[in-house]
Design an enzyme around this catalytic site. Structure first.
Site, PDB file in Angstrom:
ATOM      1  N   CYS A   1       0.730  -1.188   0.004  1.00 27.97           N
ATOM      2  CA  CYS A   1      -0.058   0.234   0.218  1.00 27.97           C
ATOM      3  C   CYS A   1       0.773   0.973  -0.062  1.00 27.97           C
ATOM      4  O   CYS A   1       1.785   1.213   0.858  1.00 27.97           O
ATOM      5  CB  CYS A   1      -0.883   0.031   1.191  1.00 27.97           C
ATOM      6  SG  CYS A   1      -1.822   1.290   1.341  1.00 27.97           S
TER       7      CYS A   1
ATOM      8  N   HIS B   1      -9.244  -3.353  -2.742  1.00 26.56           N
ATOM      9  CA  HIS B   1      -8.103  -2.693  -1.969  1.00 26.56           C
ATOM     10  C   HIS B   1      -8.501  -1.336  -1.785  1.00 26.56           C
ATOM     11  O   HIS B   1      -8.606  -0.702  -0.555  1.00 26.56           O
ATOM     12  CB  HIS B   1      -6.847  -2.855  -2.639  1.00 26.56           C
ATOM     13  CG  HIS B   1      -5.751  -2.298  -1.948  1.00 26.56           C
ATOM     14  ND1 HIS B   1      -4.600  -2.809  -1.178  1.00 26.56           N
ATOM     15  CD2 HIS B   1      -5.513  -0.920  -1.773  1.00 26.56           C
ATOM     16  CE1 HIS B   1      -3.960  -1.890  -0.879  1.00 26.56           C
ATOM     17  NE2 HIS B   1      -4.249  -0.842  -0.958  1.00 26.56           N
ATOM     18  N   GLU B   2      -8.957  -0.568  -2.911  1.00 28.11           N
ATOM     19  CA  GLU B   2      -9.686   0.794  -2.831  1.00 28.11           C
ATOM     20  C   GLU B   2     -10.904   0.927  -2.069  1.00 28.11           C
ATOM     21  O   GLU B   2     -10.987   1.765  -1.307  1.00 28.11           O
ATOM     22  CB  GLU B   2      -9.628   1.407  -4.207  1.00 28.11           C
ATOM     23  CG  GLU B   2      -8.441   1.345  -4.956  1.00 28.11           C
ATOM     24  CD  GLU B   2      -7.057   1.659  -4.375  1.00 28.11           C
ATOM     25  OE1 GLU B   2      -6.203   0.989  -4.706  1.00 28.11           O
ATOM     26  OE2 GLU B   2      -7.014   2.543  -3.556  1.00 28.11           O
TER      27      GLU B   2
ATOM     28  N   HIS C   1     -10.214   1.054   1.558  1.00 26.40           N
ATOM     29  CA  HIS C   1      -9.694   2.275   2.202  1.00 26.40           C
ATOM     30  C   HIS C   1     -10.937   3.291   2.539  1.00 26.40           C
ATOM     31  O   HIS C   1     -10.623   3.921   3.428  1.00 26.40           O
ATOM     32  CB  HIS C   1      -8.704   2.991   0.963  1.00 26.40           C
ATOM     33  CG  HIS C   1      -7.213   2.545   1.098  1.00 26.40           C
ATOM     34  ND1 HIS C   1      -6.433   2.696   2.259  1.00 26.40           N
ATOM     35  CD2 HIS C   1      -6.504   2.048   0.125  1.00 26.40           C
ATOM     36  CE1 HIS C   1      -5.214   2.175   1.910  1.00 26.40           C
ATOM     37  NE2 HIS C   1      -5.396   2.131   0.649  1.00 26.40           N
TER      38      HIS C   1
HETATM   39  O1  LIG Z   1      -4.649   2.253  -2.280  1.00 26.97           O
HETATM   40  C1  LIG Z   1      -3.912   2.204  -3.092  1.00 26.97           C
HETATM   41  N1  LIG Z   1      -2.747   1.899  -2.934  1.00 26.97           N
HETATM   42  O2  LIG Z   1      -2.006   1.585  -1.748  1.00 26.97           O
HETATM   43  C2  LIG Z   1      -1.562   1.361  -4.049  1.00 26.97           C
HETATM   44  C3  LIG Z   1      -1.420   0.066  -4.489  1.00 26.97           C
HETATM   45  C4  LIG Z   1      -2.708  -0.739  -4.796  1.00 26.97           C
HETATM   46  C5  LIG Z   1      -2.605  -2.118  -5.112  1.00 26.97           C
HETATM   47  C6  LIG Z   1      -2.019  -3.057  -4.017  1.00 26.97           C
HETATM   48  C7  LIG Z   1      -2.547  -4.373  -4.235  1.00 26.97           C
HETATM   49  C8  LIG Z   1      -3.803  -4.165  -4.993  1.00 26.97           C
HETATM   50  C9  LIG Z   1      -3.862  -2.698  -5.654  1.00 26.97           C
HETATM   51  C10 LIG Z   1      -0.289  -0.242  -5.596  1.00 26.97           C
HETATM   52  O3  LIG Z   1      -0.600   0.121  -6.369  1.00 26.97           O
HETATM   53  N2  LIG Z   1       0.835  -0.454  -4.919  1.00 26.97           N
HETATM   54  N3  LIG Z   1       1.149  -1.138  -3.479  1.00 26.97           N
HETATM   55  C11 LIG Z   1       2.396  -0.857  -2.999  1.00 26.97           C
HETATM   56  C12 LIG Z   1       3.309  -0.708  -3.722  1.00 26.97           C
HETATM   57  C13 LIG Z   1       3.192  -1.289  -5.317  1.00 26.97           C
HETATM   58  C14 LIG Z   1       2.049  -0.794  -5.697  1.00 26.97           C
HETATM   59  C15 LIG Z   1       1.777  -1.550  -6.810  1.00 26.97           C
HETATM   60  O4  LIG Z   1       1.279  -2.523  -6.881  1.00 26.97           O
HETATM   61  N4  LIG Z   1       1.852  -0.932  -7.899  1.00 26.97           N
HETATM   62  C16 LIG Z   1       1.912  -1.249  -9.315  1.00 26.97           C
HETATM   63  C17 LIG Z   1       1.364  -2.830  -9.760  1.00 26.97           C
HETATM   64  C18 LIG Z   1       1.619  -2.981 -11.031  1.00 26.97           C
HETATM   65  C19 LIG Z   1       1.927  -2.120 -11.995  1.00 26.97           C
HETATM   66  C20 LIG Z   1       2.260  -0.953 -11.726  1.00 26.97           C
HETATM   67  N5  LIG Z   1       2.272  -0.548 -10.383  1.00 26.97           N
HETATM   68 NI    NI Z   2      -3.633   1.202  -0.267  1.00 28.89          NI
END
Ligand SMILES: O=CN(O)C[C@@H](CC1CCCC1)C(=O)N1NCCC[C@H]1C(=O)Nc1ccccn1
Ligand code: NI
Length: 183
Positions: A110, A153-154, A157
């Protein structure tokens, strides 16, 4: 433009509050906020911009992560078939879901959590999500696989739920029954 300094981290009260539904039709301010949230995700996935502004790549962002307890969330990513998911949504609701569960085999992270939390995050395998989009149109999305996980996940939140709240404390890698891994 939104950068990492605008994203609140674990311990900030906004992350554990249930957010308020927003008035419809969307105000210009709320429309602009959704647009800015989508732009952050696009920027975060652009190598040059992400490097220049030190952005962590993200596929989703919820308003509480900006310290704003409104039911607004943004999604931006392409699935493995190249299908683009680009949404700015207001007042999303999971109206139905499968009995079966699914989880990302690599676990979840996250942007508001600056540490690695290991373990499987069991979620509904398939959901039907209803919301209002940035043009004030009602949307009804049937989601499965990775997209289903991202949207859940969203939505979590917006209800003050963090991904690690779903991890089994005694056995983080316990596979919930009838759950399928998503690579
Ligand atoms: O609430 C929203 N958040 O916290 C951003 C989260 C949301 C995802 C986490 C799991 C499902 C949704 C997020 O995107 N990440 N989590 C932390 C670091 C990595 C990043 C990620 O998965 N990045 C990514 C993945 C594929 C392609 C490009 N980038
Ligand atoms: Ni998140």
């Amino acid at each position: 433009m939104i950068t990492m300094k605008d994203i609140v981290r674990e311990g900030h009260p906004a992350l554990t509050k249930v957010s308020e539904e927003v008035e419809l039709p969307l105000s210009t301010a709320n429309k602009d906020l959704l647009q800015e949230m989508i732009q952050f995700l696009k920027n975060s996935q652009n190598e040059e911009i992400a490097k220049k502004y030190d952005l962590r790549a993200g596929v989703g962002l919820a308003a509480p992560q900006l310290g704003i307890n409104k039911k607004l969330m943004a999604i931006y990513f392409q699935d493995e078939n190249g299908k683009l998911y680009e949404y700015g949504l207001a007042n999303p609701k999971v109206v139905s879901h499968s009995v079966g569960k699914a989880y990302l085999s690599g676990g979840e992270g996250c942007l508001s959590v600056d540490r690695h939390v290991e373990g499987y995050v069991p979620r509904h395998a398939r959901i039907t999500l209803r919301a209002t989009d940035m043009d004030n149109n009602p949307v009804s999305l049937r989601l499965k696989g990775y997209p289903s996980i991202v949207f859940q996940h969203e939505v979590d939140h917006l209800n003050g739920i963090m991904f690690y709240d779903h991890i089994n404390k005694d056995n983080p890698f316990e596979v919930p029954e009838n759950a399928r891994p998503i690579e």
